[in-house]
Scaffold this motif. Structure first.
Motif, PDB file in Angstrom:
ATOM      1  N   ILE A   1      43.059  33.985  33.671  1.00 42.87           N
ATOM      2  CA  ILE A   1      43.619  33.259  34.812  1.00 42.87           C
ATOM      3  C   ILE A   1      43.260  31.784  34.717  1.00 42.87           C
ATOM      4  CG2 ILE A   1      43.676  33.069  37.322  1.00 42.87           C
ATOM      5  CD1 ILE A   1      44.928  35.631  36.259  1.00 42.87           C
ATOM      6  N   PHE A   2      42.050  31.501  34.264  1.00 43.25           N
ATOM      7  CA  PHE A   2      41.597  30.129  34.030  1.00 43.25           C
ATOM      8  C   PHE A   2      42.565  29.428  33.074  1.00 43.25           C
ATOM      9  CE2 PHE A   2      37.220  27.891  33.949  1.00 43.25           C
ATOM     10  CZ  PHE A   2      37.811  26.640  34.008  1.00 43.25           C
TER      11      PHE A   2
ATOM     12  N   SER B   1      44.128  34.714  40.539  1.00 42.32           N
ATOM     13  CA  SER B   1      45.289  33.938  40.974  1.00 42.32           C
ATOM     14  C   SER B   1      45.828  34.454  42.302  1.00 42.32           C
ATOM     15  CB  SER B   1      46.388  34.012  39.907  1.00 42.32           C
ATOM     16  OG  SER B   1      46.630  35.354  39.529  1.00 42.32           O
ATOM     17  N   THR B   2      45.019  35.279  42.992  1.00 44.30           N
ATOM     18  CA  THR B   2      45.421  35.869  44.272  1.00 44.30           C
ATOM     19  C   THR B   2      44.421  35.551  45.381  1.00 44.30           C
ATOM     20  OG1 THR B   2      44.293  37.937  43.698  1.00 44.30           O
ATOM     21  CG2 THR B   2      46.608  37.751  43.095  1.00 44.30           C
TER      22      THR B   2
ATOM     23  N   HIS C   1      53.113  42.155  42.532  1.00 41.35           N
ATOM     24  CA  HIS C   1      52.963  42.852  43.807  1.00 41.35           C
ATOM     25  C   HIS C   1      51.801  43.837  43.762  1.00 41.35           C
ATOM     26  CE1 HIS C   1      56.378  41.453  46.224  1.00 41.35           C
ATOM     27  NE2 HIS C   1      57.001  41.299  45.074  1.00 41.35           N
ATOM     28  N   PHE C   2      51.565  44.435  42.620  1.00 43.29           N
ATOM     29  CA  PHE C   2      50.453  45.382  42.508  1.00 43.29           C
ATOM     30  C   PHE C   2      49.116  44.656  42.484  1.00 43.29           C
ATOM     31  CE2 PHE C   2      47.452  48.025  40.141  1.00 43.29           C
ATOM     32  CZ  PHE C   2      47.525  49.210  40.852  1.00 43.29           C
ATOM     33  N   PHE C   3      49.004  43.628  41.644  1.00 41.95           N
ATOM     34  CA  PHE C   3      47.725  42.954  41.458  1.00 41.95           C
ATOM     35  C   PHE C   3      47.460  41.848  42.480  1.00 41.95           C
ATOM     36  CE2 PHE C   3      48.168  44.797  37.163  1.00 41.95           C
ATOM     37  CZ  PHE C   3      46.919  45.392  37.058  1.00 41.95           C
ATOM     38  N   ALA C   4      48.444  41.516  43.325  1.00 45.05           N
ATOM     39  CA  ALA C   4      48.231  40.522  44.382  1.00 45.05           C
ATOM     40  C   ALA C   4      48.150  41.171  45.754  1.00 45.05           C
ATOM     41  CB  ALA C   4      49.356  39.477  44.359  1.00 45.05           C
ATOM     42  N   SER C   5      49.125  41.997  46.077  1.00 40.63           N
ATOM     43  CA  SER C   5      49.158  42.599  47.413  1.00 40.63           C
ATOM     44  C   SER C   5      48.149  43.735  47.562  1.00 40.63           C
ATOM     45  CB  SER C   5      50.575  43.098  47.719  1.00 40.63           C
ATOM     46  OG  SER C   5      51.479  42.016  47.726  1.00 40.63           O
TER      47      SER C   5
ATOM     48  N   GLY D   1      53.042  34.131  38.088  1.00 38.24           N
ATOM     49  CA  GLY D   1      53.312  35.311  38.894  1.00 38.24           C
ATOM     50  C   GLY D   1      52.805  35.384  40.309  1.00 38.24           C
ATOM     51  N   GLU D   2      51.564  34.974  40.578  1.00 38.45           N
ATOM     52  CA  GLU D   2      50.964  35.253  41.876  1.00 38.45           C
ATOM     53  C   GLU D   2      50.973  34.031  42.799  1.00 38.45           C
ATOM     54  OE1 GLU D   2      50.397  38.103  39.115  1.00 38.45           O
ATOM     55  OE2 GLU D   2      49.141  36.329  38.912  1.00 38.45           O
ATOM     56  N   MET D   3      50.451  34.234  44.018  1.00 45.32           N
ATOM     57  CA  MET D   3      50.606  33.208  45.060  1.00 45.32           C
ATOM     58  C   MET D   3      49.806  31.942  44.820  1.00 45.32           C
ATOM     59  SD  MET D   3      48.454  35.828  46.017  1.00 45.32           S
ATOM     60  CE  MET D   3      49.339  36.875  47.148  1.00 45.32           C
ATOM     61  N   ASP D   4      48.649  32.025  44.176  1.00 42.17           N
ATOM     62  CA  ASP D   4      47.870  30.806  43.944  1.00 42.17           C
ATOM     63  C   ASP D   4      48.632  29.822  43.061  1.00 42.17           C
ATOM     64  OD1 ASP D   4      45.990  32.208  45.353  1.00 42.17           O
ATOM     65  OD2 ASP D   4      44.330  31.714  44.020  1.00 42.17           O
ATOM     66  N   TYR D   5      49.327  30.353  42.058  1.00 38.15           N
ATOM     67  CA  TYR D   5      50.146  29.482  41.214  1.00 38.15           C
ATOM     68  C   TYR D   5      51.229  28.805  42.041  1.00 38.15           C
ATOM     69  CZ  TYR D   5      48.181  32.445  37.487  1.00 38.15           C
ATOM     70  OH  TYR D   5      47.342  33.144  36.650  1.00 38.15           O
TER      71      TYR D   5
END
Length: 431
Positions: free
Chosen positions: A126-127, A186-187, A355-359, A409-413
């Motif tokens: 993620i870094f 990233s979530t 959706h799986f790894f964030a929500s 993919g995720e919300m932090d991005y």
């Protein structure tokens, strides 16, 4: 330069090695025996590799769902998948992106050493993705190049990392029961929103993990069985429709010679097996990294906490994680239609993996502060955060990245990248 890039791409860019090095340093500063140092380091790396194998298997099992939905609904939008971005981004921005990552890591350590934000970001992949995102945006929208881009990008990211961990930490303590670990993924924004809003809508004592199930449904207490059977049902619904309404060539490509009924069963149970492998790796890493990190906390960065990947919270509320995904993904499909109806420049196709790894984690945090209601609200908010900010991010990533048909993919991005994009564009326009 080649030595630096080797360190960045081969060591810092490999999360298993990075976490292993941190464990090794921690054991060394504690003056452990050679056998303890080697054992602790190797177990940490092996545990992380087990975690990675499980996560990778989950990715493979989930990919066909996205392909089938795209075929059924005919969306030709942007797929939110960070892994698809890395290859192109590394080719065009890899040198500067790697150096941004290295400088950001050093800035993170300095901040942890001399401020109250005592967190070390250890989720290496993620870094790397964040480093490439920052590099891409600064390269596309500002006149910064070479050393100036590396310095600005490294400082921005190095400051951002401990702050985004700190934002979540109060809720991380509730989730883990004050375990000496932090959440670095990233979530983080989704986790924060879940934890923050949960306390306004529910009661943590109304824990989703304590749902009283009838005897026939007692298997849902078992993570392997509950996730596996749930995914069998999901695959059964989607693949049954797809096998009759989808493109015959794609049906054969995805399912091969297997009948959709048998294929659905195998995919769902493979998902359950993958979850089991992932959780085994998580437990092994936590068992080794926490005692080892104590040395770094005491000797190098007093009281620092290791920022670890999102699966570390799954064992604390596996049911909440699963509910988060099951609530979030259908909403993501609805939001895709909404974006298309509103004529967004870029439409985000719902990605099963984000959706799986964030929500999932967002629901874990929502459950910790608001029980069942908190978990459900967290999943709803997470789905929105995954979709809309990432749709807004796409124009800031430039033609080269857009041409891949994918985005981060995720919300932090989406949130961090979009804000940085607006700022970078304003700065670029002033020159």
């Amino acid at each position: 330069m080649s030595i630096v890039m080797y360190i960045v791409t081969q060591i810092l860019g490999s999360p298993a090695i990075l976490v292993g090095i941190m464990a090794c340093i921690g054991l060394i500063v504690q003056q452990k025996s050679i056998s303890d140092i080697v054992s602790g380091t190797m177990k940490t790396i092996i545990g992380f590799l087990i975690l990675t194998i499980g996560a990778g298997a989950i990715v493979i099992v989930l990919q066909p769902i996205g392909m089938m939905l795209k075929s059924l609904f005919g969306f030709s939008g942007i797929m939110p998948t960070s892994e698809a971005i890395v290859g192109t981004a590394m080719i065009h921005y890899g040198s500067e992106g790697g150096l941004v990552m290295l400088l950001a890591f050093l800035v993170n350590i300095i901040i942890a050493r001399f401020t109250r934000f005592k967190y070390i970001y250890l989720t290496g992949h993620i870094f790397l993705y964040l480093s490439l995102l920052v590099t891409v945006i600064l390269s596309v929208w500002t006149p910064l190049k070479g050393p100036s881009l590396v310095i600005v990008g490294g400082v921005i990211l190095g400051i951002y990392l401990p702050l985004i961990i700190h934002l979540v930490q109060p809720y991380m303590r509730k989730v883990t029961g004050d375990a000496p670990i932090a959440y670095a993924h990233s979530t983080n924004l989704g986790a924060f929103v879940g934890g923050f809003l949960g306390k306004f809508v529910g009661n943590p004592e109304d824990n989703i993990e304590e749902i009283k199930l009838p005897k026939w449904a007692s298997f849902f207490r078992d993570v392997t069985l509950s996730t596996g059977i749930t995914m069998v049902v999901i695959y059964f619904i989607i693949s049954s429709v797809f096998s009759y309404m989808g493109d015959d060539k794609l049906v054969k490509e995805i399912m091969g010679s297997q009948h959709w009924f048998v294929w659905s069963i195998m995919q769902g149970l493979q998902f359950g097996a993958s979850i089991t492998v992932l959780l085994s790796g998580v437990r092994m890493v936590i068992t080794e990294i926490v005692p080892a990190f104590k040395g770094i906390s005491e000797k190098i960065v007093p009281d620092a906490l290791p920022g670890l990947d999102c699966p570390v919270v799954m064992p604390y509320a596996p049911t909440a994680w699963l509910v988060g995904f099951l609530v979030s993904f259908p909403i993501g499909i609805i939001l895709t239609f909404v974006l298309a109806k509103l004529n967004f420049q870029y439409v985000i196709i719902p990605g099963v993996i984000p959706h799986f790894f964030a929500s999932g984690p967002a629901a874990v945090f929502g459950n910790a502060t608001g029980g069942k209601r908190g978990a459900i609200l967290a999943a709803v908010c997470s789905s929105i955060l995954i979709t809309i900010p990432n749709a807004l991010l796409v124009p800031f990533t430039g033609d080269t990245i857009i041409a891949t048909g994918a985005t981060w993919g995720e919300m932090d991005y989406g949130v961090f990248g979009t804000l940085l994009g607006y700022i970078a564009r304003l700065v670029g326009d002033s020159f």
